[in-house]
Design a protein around this motif. Structure first.
Motif, mmCIF file in Angstrom:
data_model
loop_
_atom_site.group_PDB
_atom_site.id
_atom_site.type_symbol
_atom_site.label_atom_id
_atom_site.label_comp_id
_atom_site.label_asym_id
_atom_site.label_seq_id
_atom_site.Cartn_x
_atom_site.Cartn_y
_atom_site.Cartn_z
ATOM 1 N N ARG A 179 0.834 -1.215 0.000
ATOM 2 C CA ARG A 179 0.000 0.000 0.000
ATOM 3 C C ARG A 179 0.863 1.257 0.000
ATOM 4 N N PRO A 183 -0.371 2.911 -3.590
ATOM 5 C CA PRO A 183 -1.626 3.177 -2.867
ATOM 6 C C PRO A 183 -2.828 3.393 -3.769
ATOM 7 N N GLU A 187 -6.149 0.554 -4.264
ATOM 8 C CA GLU A 187 -7.546 0.912 -3.983
ATOM 9 C C GLU A 187 -8.442 0.652 -5.192
#
Length: 354
Positions: A179, A183, A187
């Motif tokens: 992450r 990131p 997502e």
């Protein structure tokens, strides 16, 4: 991995005559589809693509998102194959270029036209959404990649072809670490898998016995598995893992083996080049394009099944005999489009009879 054309042709005819529901066919003639173009791209015969073409599986009506170095959209091989202009996330503008040439090669393997010249793609009537992100390491283009995935999905693509990966072993891509590196992409990937997308990734070409981060992400994020495919490359004869491919290893459950070829003249897969000629590509990148095209070709015959269901079909019907029974190297086995068609047909017939 030899293909018994006569046996296969007989079995196709028998299947066509015996089906009482679903996709009943007149007896197909495989040789009608085994043209010089078909034979020029050596991987097509190994995965038994002609058996799918004989049943109407050409990719027509299906869109694939190509997230790569771009595309030379002016080539005749892509006339009628593009769903809109695409987008260049490096230049932040509609339309794409391809300075590197990698994306044009992958596009050819997925969907180059069947037009009597050179070679044709696995899904030669599919549509492509071509998207360009940065030419450096993927982690340097995290936001561009996430936007490209969303753009493709919003444009109708449920198959997202990613012939790239960060050179991070999955063993180092724990949730916190990954992450931090990707990131935005993480997502978006989670969102799109829940909405029905399938991400296709290369195991990598580092000659390691372990998969890289992106193809192995369901190890750290199990919810992704239903929308994930990792692809390991075989040589262009379909006999052995290629010279440099990383093994499926921890990703074996969602990994499939497909011809990708090796470096060296006559050892790769013939495809389109950005200058309009035909040249060979090789490695797990090429294998990813083969699988992305195969999913499109299958869905064009079976719109009743989702791309995620067809992903499961490809994995469950892969050939796992002999050396291909080693999951560390070959995952679920070698992609077999004849067997995949039969299983998808069985599922559709069962749905209609329920």
């Amino acid at each position: 991995m030899p293909s018994c054309a006569n046996v296969l042709a007989f079995s196709l005819i028998a299947a066509a005559l015996s089906l009482g529901a679903g996709h009943t066919l007149a007896a197909p003639v495989l040789t009608d589809f085994e043209t010089p173009e078909y034979l020029a791209q050596k991987g097509l015969a190994i995965v038994r693509a002609s058996s799918l073409y004989a049943r109407g599986g050409t990719g027509k009506g299906v869109t694939v998102g190509l997230i790569d170095s771009g595309l030379n959209a002016q080539l005749i091989d892509f006339k009628g194959r593009l769903s809109g202009p695409g987008y260049d996330f490096v230049g932040n503008a509609e339309g794409v270029i391809d300075k590197v040439g990698h994306g044009t090669q992958m596009a050819g393997l997925i969907a180059a036209n069947k037009d009597g010249t050179g070679m044709h793609g696995v899904a030669y009537e599919a549509q492509l959404i071509a998207l360009r992100f940065g030419d450096g390491e993927p982690f340097e283009s995290d936001e561009e990649i996430s936007r490209a995935w969303k753009y493709a999905f919003d444009g109708g693509a449920r198959i997202l072809s990613n012939s790239w990966a960060n050179e991070i072993p999955i063993t180092q891509a724990d949730p916190v670490h990954y992450r931090a590196v990707m990131p935005y992409s993480m997502e978006v990937a989670q969102q799109l898998v829940e909405k029905g997308a399938v991400f296709v990734f290369a195991t990598g070409n580092e000659l390691k016995r372990q998969i890289l981060a992106e193809p192995g992400l369901p190890v750290s994020f199990p919810a992704l598995e239903k929308g994930w495919l990792a692809v390991v490359a075989l040589d262009n004869k379909g006999e052995l893992i290629n010279d440099t491919a990383n093994y499926c290893a921890l990703g074996a459950r969602w990994c499939i083996a497909v011809p990708g070829g090796d470096g060296g003249l006559g050892r790769g897969l013939l495809t389109t080049h950005k200058d309009g000629t035909y040249r060979e590509a090789a490695g797990t990148s090429a294998a990813v394009a083969m699988v992305s095209g195969a999913l499109a070709a299958l869905q064009s015959v079976f719109p009743e099944l989702s791309v995620q269901q067809l992903r499961d079909v490809l994995l469950s019907t892969a050939t796992r005999t002999g050396i291909y029974s080693n999951p560390e190297a070959y995952g679920r086995g070698v992609m077999n489009l004849d067997a995949a068609w039969r299983e998808a047909e069985r599922q559709v017939v069962a749905m209609k009879q329920a």
